[in-house]
Design an enzyme around this catalytic site. Structure first.
Site, PDB file in Angstrom:
ATOM      1  N   TYR A  84      84.815 103.507  43.009  1.00 39.23           N
ATOM      2  CA  TYR A  84      84.131 102.887  42.015  1.00 39.23           C
ATOM      3  C   TYR A  84      83.101 104.065  41.250  1.00 39.23           C
ATOM      4  CZ  TYR A  84      80.118  99.696  40.600  1.00 39.23           C
ATOM      5  OH  TYR A  84      79.387  99.224  39.862  1.00 39.23           O
TER       6      TYR A  84
ATOM      7  N   GLY B 269      81.921  87.048  35.870  1.00 38.21           N
ATOM      8  CA  GLY B 269      81.220  87.725  36.992  1.00 38.21           C
ATOM      9  C   GLY B 269      79.671  87.224  36.896  1.00 38.21           C
TER      10      GLY B 269
END
Ligand code: UDP
Length: 328
Positions: free
Chosen positions: A146, A11
């Site tokens: 999240y 990422g």
């Protein structure tokens, strides 16, 4: 040779952390299931003798042979569009994933830093946000998957620290930008730069008066590195307090790119925080850290990266066909 496992290595932040630990002389074990990460971010390391890539989902049992000195748990979908698209994986990586990482750290006697977030403060009623603030999160809103995963992650990390005496570090990361951000992850900066490069209007959500505070990735990595090697076990905010409205930010991108496109206004996503700015007193005092790169300079470097993308990469706008911003 000291060995570090970095999850979420393919990422944006994970790949920059791999670079830093390689540069510091570590053996880097990089792990990613490539659900949102991209091997392109690690391509420059593939021939490095001190770098190994493991394609693995950290929500499954993690097996690493030999000794391990450090773990940085950075695997997680991290943009609103991602966690709306893959909400269950987002919850799993912040719960089952961190549990596996903590278990591995305990087994190996490794120190672990976990990536937390300003999102644990939700739509904050305290401004700027300091670490003692408990937050204002809607558990069942679209961002809740999240926010709550990251809140759970902090709790279980502290439990491992208190109960097992594990060496743990918690970094609360605020909005960060820089090269290797995914163009189509739906976040403001890649969205605006992508739109400018494609000759489209820039989409500002809401009235554009909501604020964010953007930190350049090199500054962030420095803060994380210092925290990991410090003795601080409480959460530490790492971010740049230079706050700007999203409307002004769009104007800065228009000026930077020289596009003759204009700003168009779209509905504000549900639970979009109205303001966000880190109080970095703790990081300054304990780590001697403060961001050094001004937004003008950081944006220049970031734009230079996006200009290297191929037309195919530039036109692959996956978030356009995904209707995430409807109100419930
Ligand atoms: N935003 C926007 N246009 C876009 C993408 C995002 O106006 O094309 C807004 C978004 O609503 C939010 C801010 O920019 O108020 C920052 O959004 P981002 O997704 O980058 O991060 P986060 O909301 O997680 O801070």
């Amino acid at each position: 040779m000291k060995r570090v496992l970095i999850t979420g290595a393919a990422g944006f932040l994970g790949s920059h952390l791999c670079d830093r630990f390689i540069a510091e002389g570590f053996q880097v074990e990089a792990m990613d299931n490539l659900i949102t990460g991209d091997l392109k971010n690690l391509a420059h390391l593939q021939d490095c003798p001190h770098f190994t890539f493991h394609q693995h989902d950290v929500t499954e049992y993690i097996n690493i042979d030999g000794h391990l000195d450090h773990i940085l748990h950075f695997a997680s979908p991290a943009s609103p569009i991602d966690y709306l698209k893959i909400p269950i994986q987002t919850l799993k990586v912040g719960s089952l994933g961190v549990h596996n990482c903590l278990g591995l750290a305990k087994h190996k006697g490794a120190r672990i830093t976990i990536a937390s977030t300003s999102e644990i403060y939700g739509d904050p009623q305290v401004h700027p946000q300091h670490e003692e603030y408990f937050g204002h999160v809607n558990t069942i809103g679209p961002r809740g998957v999240y926010d709550e995963a990251k809140r759970f992650q902090e709790s279980i990390t502290m439990a491992y620290h208190r109960y097992h005496g594990l060496e743990t570090r918690i970094v609360r990361i605020f909005n960060t930008y820089g090269p290797r951000m995914r163009l189509n992850d739906g976040r403001a900066l890649p969205a605006f730069i992508g739109q400018a490069l494609r000759g489209e209007d820039l989409t500002v959500f809401g009235d554009g008066r909501q604020t964010r505070s953007f930190c350049y990735v090199d500054d962030l990595v420095e803060g994380i590195y210092r925290l990991h090697f410090s003795d601080e076990t409480r959460p530490v905010n790492v971010g740049n307090p230079d706050e700007i409205t999203i409307g002004e930010f769009a104007e800065e991108i228009i000026a930077l790119t020289g596009t003759d496109q204009k700003v168009v206004y779209k509905p504000l996503p549900e639970n979009d925080p109205k303001q966000r700015r880190p109080d970095i007193t703790r990081a300054k005092e304990i780590l001697g850290w403060a961001p050094a790169i001004e937004r003008a300079e950081g944006l220049k470097r970031t734009y230079a990266y996006f200009q290297t993308l191929t037309p195919e990469e530039l036109n692959k706008s996956e978030h356009k066909d995904f209707q995430v911003f409807k109100r419930s």
